[in-house]
Design a protein around this motif. Sequence first.
Motif, PDB file in Angstrom:
ATOM      1  N   ILE A 208       0.877  -1.174   0.000  1.00  0.00           N
ATOM      2  CA  ILE A 208       0.000   0.000   0.000  1.00  0.00           C
ATOM      3  C   ILE A 208       0.915   1.224   0.000  1.00  0.00           C
ATOM      4  O   ILE A 208       1.742   1.382   0.906  1.00  0.00           O
ATOM      5  CB  ILE A 208      -0.927   0.004   1.225  1.00  0.00           C
ATOM      6  CG1 ILE A 208      -1.812  -1.252   1.216  1.00  0.00           C
ATOM      7  CG2 ILE A 208      -1.778   1.273   1.250  1.00  0.00           C
ATOM      8  CD1 ILE A 208      -2.609  -1.455   2.479  1.00  0.00           C
ATOM      9  N   PRO A 209       0.790   2.077  -1.017  1.00  0.00           N
ATOM     10  CA  PRO A 209       1.701   3.231  -1.131  1.00  0.00           C
ATOM     11  C   PRO A 209       1.707   4.130   0.114  1.00  0.00           C
ATOM     12  O   PRO A 209       0.685   4.267   0.796  1.00  0.00           O
ATOM     13  CB  PRO A 209       1.151   3.996  -2.334  1.00  0.00           C
ATOM     14  CG  PRO A 209       0.395   2.980  -3.114  1.00  0.00           C
ATOM     15  CD  PRO A 209      -0.174   2.033  -2.098  1.00  0.00           C
ATOM     16  N   LYS A 210       2.859   4.711   0.369  1.00  0.00           N
ATOM     17  CA  LYS A 210       3.069   5.549   1.548  1.00  0.00           C
ATOM     18  C   LYS A 210       2.068   6.702   1.616  1.00  0.00           C
ATOM     19  O   LYS A 210       1.567   7.027   2.678  1.00  0.00           O
ATOM     20  CB  LYS A 210       4.499   6.091   1.541  1.00  0.00           C
ATOM     21  CG  LYS A 210       4.893   6.810   2.797  1.00  0.00           C
ATOM     22  CD  LYS A 210       6.355   7.202   2.748  1.00  0.00           C
ATOM     23  CE  LYS A 210       6.804   7.765   4.075  1.00  0.00           C
ATOM     24  NZ  LYS A 210       8.235   8.048   4.069  1.00  0.00           N
ATOM     25  N   GLU A 211       1.769   7.317   0.454  1.00  0.00           N
ATOM     26  CA  GLU A 211       0.843   8.459   0.432  1.00  0.00           C
ATOM     27  C   GLU A 211      -0.536   8.034   0.938  1.00  0.00           C
ATOM     28  O   GLU A 211      -1.192   8.761   1.677  1.00  0.00           O
ATOM     29  CB  GLU A 211       0.660   9.035  -0.981  1.00  0.00           C
ATOM     30  CG  GLU A 211       1.915   9.298  -1.778  1.00  0.00           C
ATOM     31  CD  GLU A 211       2.451   8.051  -2.483  1.00  0.00           C
ATOM     32  OE1 GLU A 211       1.789   7.501  -3.378  1.00  0.00           O
ATOM     33  OE2 GLU A 211       3.555   7.632  -2.101  1.00  0.00           O
ATOM     34  N   ILE A 212      -0.979   6.846   0.528  1.00  0.00           N
ATOM     35  CA  ILE A 212      -2.286   6.349   0.957  1.00  0.00           C
ATOM     36  C   ILE A 212      -2.249   5.985   2.436  1.00  0.00           C
ATOM     37  O   ILE A 212      -3.170   6.297   3.193  1.00  0.00           O
ATOM     38  CB  ILE A 212      -2.743   5.157   0.089  1.00  0.00           C
ATOM     39  CG1 ILE A 212      -3.022   5.644  -1.332  1.00  0.00           C
ATOM     40  CG2 ILE A 212      -3.966   4.477   0.694  1.00  0.00           C
ATOM     41  CD1 ILE A 212      -3.334   4.540  -2.320  1.00  0.00           C
ATOM     42  N   ARG A 213      -1.164   5.337   2.885  1.00  0.00           N
ATOM     43  CA  ARG A 213      -1.051   4.989   4.305  1.00  0.00           C
ATOM     44  C   ARG A 213      -1.061   6.248   5.167  1.00  0.00           C
ATOM     45  O   ARG A 213      -1.697   6.289   6.214  1.00  0.00           O
ATOM     46  CB  ARG A 213       0.224   4.182   4.564  1.00  0.00           C
ATOM     47  CG  ARG A 213       0.203   2.803   3.956  1.00  0.00           C
ATOM     48  CD  ARG A 213       1.321   1.913   4.462  1.00  0.00           C
ATOM     49  NE  ARG A 213       2.607   2.547   4.617  1.00  0.00           N
ATOM     50  CZ  ARG A 213       3.611   2.464   3.738  1.00  0.00           C
ATOM     51  NH1 ARG A 213       3.477   1.751   2.634  1.00  0.00           N
ATOM     52  NH2 ARG A 213       4.744   3.061   3.965  1.00  0.00           N
ATOM     53  N   ARG A 214      -0.372   7.291   4.732  1.00  0.00           N
ATOM     54  CA  ARG A 214      -0.328   8.543   5.494  1.00  0.00           C
ATOM     55  C   ARG A 214      -1.708   9.204   5.518  1.00  0.00           C
ATOM     56  O   ARG A 214      -2.201   9.592   6.571  1.00  0.00           O
ATOM     57  CB  ARG A 214       0.693   9.501   4.883  1.00  0.00           C
ATOM     58  CG  ARG A 214       0.893  10.738   5.744  1.00  0.00           C
ATOM     59  CD  ARG A 214       1.928  11.703   5.203  1.00  0.00           C
ATOM     60  NE  ARG A 214       3.160  11.067   4.828  1.00  0.00           N
ATOM     61  CZ  ARG A 214       3.713  11.161   3.605  1.00  0.00           C
ATOM     62  NH1 ARG A 214       3.138  11.857   2.656  1.00  0.00           N
ATOM     63  NH2 ARG A 214       4.840  10.563   3.342  1.00  0.00           N
ATOM     64  N   THR A 215      -2.355   9.298   4.365  1.00  0.00           N
ATOM     65  CA  THR A 215      -3.672   9.930   4.269  1.00  0.00           C
ATOM     66  C   THR A 215      -4.707   9.190   5.094  1.00  0.00           C
ATOM     67  O   THR A 215      -5.529   9.806   5.782  1.00  0.00           O
ATOM     68  CB  THR A 215      -4.140   9.977   2.801  1.00  0.00           C
ATOM     69  OG1 THR A 215      -3.156  10.676   2.037  1.00  0.00           O
ATOM     70  CG2 THR A 215      -5.464  10.669   2.660  1.00  0.00           C
ATOM     71  N   MET A 216      -4.659   7.872   5.047  1.00  0.00           N
ATOM     72  CA  MET A 216      -5.652   7.054   5.751  1.00  0.00           C
ATOM     73  C   MET A 216      -5.218   6.694   7.178  1.00  0.00           C
ATOM     74  O   MET A 216      -5.917   5.962   7.871  1.00  0.00           O
ATOM     75  CB  MET A 216      -5.925   5.758   4.964  1.00  0.00           C
ATOM     76  CG  MET A 216      -6.445   5.991   3.561  1.00  0.00           C
ATOM     77  SD  MET A 216      -7.934   6.987   3.485  1.00  0.00           S
ATOM     78  CE  MET A 216      -9.090   5.945   4.309  1.00  0.00           C
ATOM     79  N   ARG A 217      -4.073   7.208   7.599  1.00  0.00           N
ATOM     80  CA  ARG A 217      -3.521   6.955   8.931  1.00  0.00           C
ATOM     81  C   ARG A 217      -3.383   5.463   9.206  1.00  0.00           C
ATOM     82  O   ARG A 217      -3.750   4.958  10.267  1.00  0.00           O
ATOM     83  CB  ARG A 217      -4.371   7.605  10.010  1.00  0.00           C
ATOM     84  CG  ARG A 217      -4.328   9.110   9.981  1.00  0.00           C
ATOM     85  CD  ARG A 217      -5.103   9.663  11.132  1.00  0.00           C
ATOM     86  NE  ARG A 217      -5.045  11.113  11.132  1.00  0.00           N
ATOM     87  CZ  ARG A 217      -5.731  11.857  11.968  1.00  0.00           C
ATOM     88  NH1 ARG A 217      -6.509  11.304  12.866  1.00  0.00           N
ATOM     89  NH2 ARG A 217      -5.641  13.147  11.921  1.00  0.00           N
ATOM     90  N   ILE A 218      -2.848   4.751   8.240  1.00  0.00           N
ATOM     91  CA  ILE A 218      -2.584   3.321   8.412  1.00  0.00           C
ATOM     92  C   ILE A 218      -1.126   3.186   8.849  1.00  0.00           C
ATOM     93  O   ILE A 218      -0.217   3.612   8.135  1.00  0.00           O
ATOM     94  CB  ILE A 218      -2.829   2.544   7.102  1.00  0.00           C
ATOM     95  CG1 ILE A 218      -4.298   2.671   6.687  1.00  0.00           C
ATOM     96  CG2 ILE A 218      -2.434   1.082   7.257  1.00  0.00           C
ATOM     97  CD1 ILE A 218      -4.591   2.133   5.294  1.00  0.00           C
ATOM     98  N   ARG A 219      -0.939   2.619  10.027  1.00  0.00           N
ATOM     99  CA  ARG A 219       0.403   2.462  10.578  1.00  0.00           C
ATOM    100  C   ARG A 219       0.819   1.000  10.538  1.00  0.00           C
ATOM    101  O   ARG A 219      -0.023   0.108  10.441  1.00  0.00           O
ATOM    102  CB  ARG A 219       0.411   2.975  12.017  1.00  0.00           C
ATOM    103  CG  ARG A 219       0.143   4.466  12.127  1.00  0.00           C
ATOM    104  CD  ARG A 219      -0.017   4.904  13.573  1.00  0.00           C
ATOM    105  NE  ARG A 219      -1.282   4.509  14.153  1.00  0.00           N
ATOM    106  CZ  ARG A 219      -2.412   5.198  14.047  1.00  0.00           C
ATOM    107  NH1 ARG A 219      -2.434   6.315  13.357  1.00  0.00           N
ATOM    108  NH2 ARG A 219      -3.525   4.772  14.615  1.00  0.00           N
ATOM    109  N   GLU A 220       2.108   0.769  10.631  1.00  0.00           N
ATOM    110  CA  GLU A 220       2.610  -0.601  10.665  1.00  0.00           C
ATOM    111  C   GLU A 220       1.950  -1.343  11.818  1.00  0.00           C
ATOM    112  O   GLU A 220       1.874  -0.847  12.936  1.00  0.00           O
ATOM    113  CB  GLU A 220       4.127  -0.577  10.864  1.00  0.00           C
ATOM    114  CG  GLU A 220       4.758  -1.947  10.850  1.00  0.00           C
ATOM    115  CD  GLU A 220       6.269  -1.889  11.034  1.00  0.00           C
ATOM    116  OE1 GLU A 220       6.805  -2.835  11.618  1.00  0.00           O
ATOM    117  OE2 GLU A 220       6.884  -0.905  10.593  1.00  0.00           O
TER     118      GLU A 220
END
Length: 179
Positions: A18-30
């Motif tokens: 999952i691209p970093k931009e999407i993880r950041r926008t959706m607040r998806i953390r490791e």
Amino acid sequence: MKATGIVRRIDDLGRVVIPKEIRRTMRIREGDPLEIYTSRDGEVIFKKYSLLGGVEDFAADLCETMSRSTGSICAVTDRDTVIAVAGGGRRELMGKRISPELERIMESRKIYQGTGDNSAVPVTEDSDKLHASVAAPILAEGDLLGLVLFVGAEDTPAGETEFKLAQTIAAFLGRHMEG
């Protein structure tokens, strides 16, 4: 559903990045749990999983009880959004993403009590009308699940009753989720 224009291939182990931009926008953390849905149209949908998502009605009842006993606006959040509200502010809060300031308070794992010195903490990221006067993290087996909040229209200090009540309800919800 919104197209991003990003295409990823599945590797030989069945993984997709999952691209970093999407993880950041959706607040998806490791380490965040993701729920996987499929549709008849062949879509595969990843949705952030909320452990508190299954107790929304229960949380709403708790908020209603707290609001009636204190006369304040009360809310419960999961790690990202407000999942229950009582006592007013439903339109401004329900289903809205919590503010980055409130997220930092949650991640500190310490109860927050407003001081009334103009350092107000907005509840949601898209509105600064309502502020957290008390924010108590909900912990279950060491995992952060969300917050119990008392909310005010301006930066007013919360009383000892609201502080203790938020702390108690947060601990109760944490224990409820463990059992």
